[in-house]
Write an enzyme that holds these catalytic residues in place. Structure first.
Site: not given
Length: 413
Positions: A77, A246, A299, A370
């Site tokens: 990049c 995701q 949730e 994560c």
């Protein structure tokens, strides 16, 4: 009175040491730690200090490489080019490393965090997902600068670097977006779904109603629709285009498969799916538990819960609770679980949740994380409650960045 030490703007010749969590490596200069980005372990670089809190450490960016590591490559990049100095995009951390080296760096970070925070000497391979290190990101958020150009922020900065393309974003996702003018200060949420449809949502803050009070964020679909269609775990999913899914196209299916292998809910058993989102893991838990089983999905996002209810309408063994995990686990009437799956936010579950889960007495806990530091802290908390780390898999679900996804199995005894 001692004058505050400030090396900001100073250039240092550094022998680069080991990788550290956060997308940088550790070096030392004149008794201080320097966290240096855009370098690799074993290199000798010239680095410019970008931030100095005046303590025992400072932060720096490599601006010249005198001795390169074997894994160094030219960044794909242009916004990661070393010649840009501080104007490099902050979205990627390891564009200057080949893909194998990136995974080795992430494995080293995971090992160090488990050793330091959980007291475990455990090495884990960070597995590659299909598709390679470029053109994998299906969901991306762009900021808009003061003249209406969309782009990304440099590391630890609120400035906006205008972009035309992003080589880690799937092809076509930014077409017709980066050459338009957008409202100043807005954000653009882009989602390219499994049907190759691109959905664009404009997020703006409404005008202030009272002095000193910021207006609410208003989301407006601009292109595509408010709902994206995804595929994973043998099912189709309708999810909010600007909600959570995701970002790597292979991640959801891969993680669901690993969670199913680790969970092993007995037929007719009970499972909790905490931080359950739109129901991905609940779907595989329900298949294992069968019609006589009981799966509770918890949730906090009401919109995600509504999506979960719609997506899992064919699984009557799944029940839903919209609320924080802390609130729901305080209910003493919950069915005792055989298995608990939890996928907490980046900060991890924390002591209160870990103790509540362990108090329920599940035989198996599957922890999806994560952030390796948060995972290691939680693993340590589970160990205090008598749960050991029985299995661990790690995936390079975010190539070119320092992020990874880990799935851990904790068992009693």
């Amino acid at each position: 009175m001692t004058e505050k030490l400030d090396w900001t703007g100073r250039r240092l010749k550094l022998d680069v040491g080991p990788v550290a969590h956060g997308g940088h490596c550790v070096a030392r200069h004149e008794g201080r730690v320097v966290f240096v980005r855009h370098a690799l372990p074993g290199e000798v670089v010239l680095a410019e200090v970008t931030d100095d809190p005046g303590k025992g450490f400072c932060r720096a960016d490599a601006v010249e490489v005198f001795t390169a590591a074997e894994g160094r490559v030219a960044p794909p990049c242009p916004l990661a080019d070393m010649a840009l100095g501080h104007d490099r995009c902050g979205g990627c951390d390891w564009q200057h490393a080949d893909h194998g080296t990136q995974r080795e760096l992430k494995a080293a970070v995971l090992h160090e965090q488990l050793q330091r925070l959980a007291g475990l000497d455990r090495s884990v391979e960070v597995q590659e997902l299909p598709g390679g290190p470029l053109r994998w990101r299906t969901r991306v958020r762009l900021a808009v600068d003061r003249v209406g150009r969309p782009g990304f922020h440099p590391h630890r900065s609120h400035r906006v670097l205008p972009v035309q393309d992003c080589p880690i974003t799937v092809r076509g996702a930014l077409d017709g977006l980066t050459d338009r003018e957008w409202p100043q200060g807005a954000e653009l949420e882009v989602a390219a779904d499994a049907d190759s449809a691109v959905h664009l949502t404009l997020r703006e803050r409404a005008p202030q109603r009272r002095r000193g009070k910021r207006g609410a964020v208003v989301s407006t679909p601009v292109h595509g629709s408010a709902t994206a269609r995804e595929q994973a775990a043998g099912r189709s999913w309708d999810v909010s285009a600007d909600g959570f899914w995701q970002v790597h196209p292979a991640a959801a299916d891969t993680f669901a498969r690993v969670v199913a292998r680790m969970a092993q809910v007995p037929a007719g058993g009970v499972a909790w799916d905490l931080y359950g989102g739109v129901g991905l893991f609940a779907s595989v838990l329900a298949e294992q538990a069968g019609p006589a089983g009981d799966v509770l999905l918890v949730e906090s996002s009401r919109r995600a819960t509504e999506d979960a209810v719609a997506n899992l309408r064919d699984l009557p063994q799944v029940s839903f609770r919209a609320g924080t995990v802390e609130e729901v686990l305080a209910d003493e009437e919950l069915p005792a679980p055989d298995v608990v799956v939890l996928d907490p936010p980046r900060k991890g579950a924390g002591r209160r949740i870990v103790e509540a889960v362990c108090a329920a007495g599940p035989e198996r806990v599957v922890h999806v994380a994560c952030d390796p530091a948060a995972l290691a802290r939680d693993v340590s908390l589970f160990a205090e409650q008598g749960y050991r780390l029985a299995d661990l898999e790690a995936f390079d679900a975010f190539p070119m960045t320092h992020h990874m996804e880990c799935i851990a199995l904790l068992t009693r005894g």
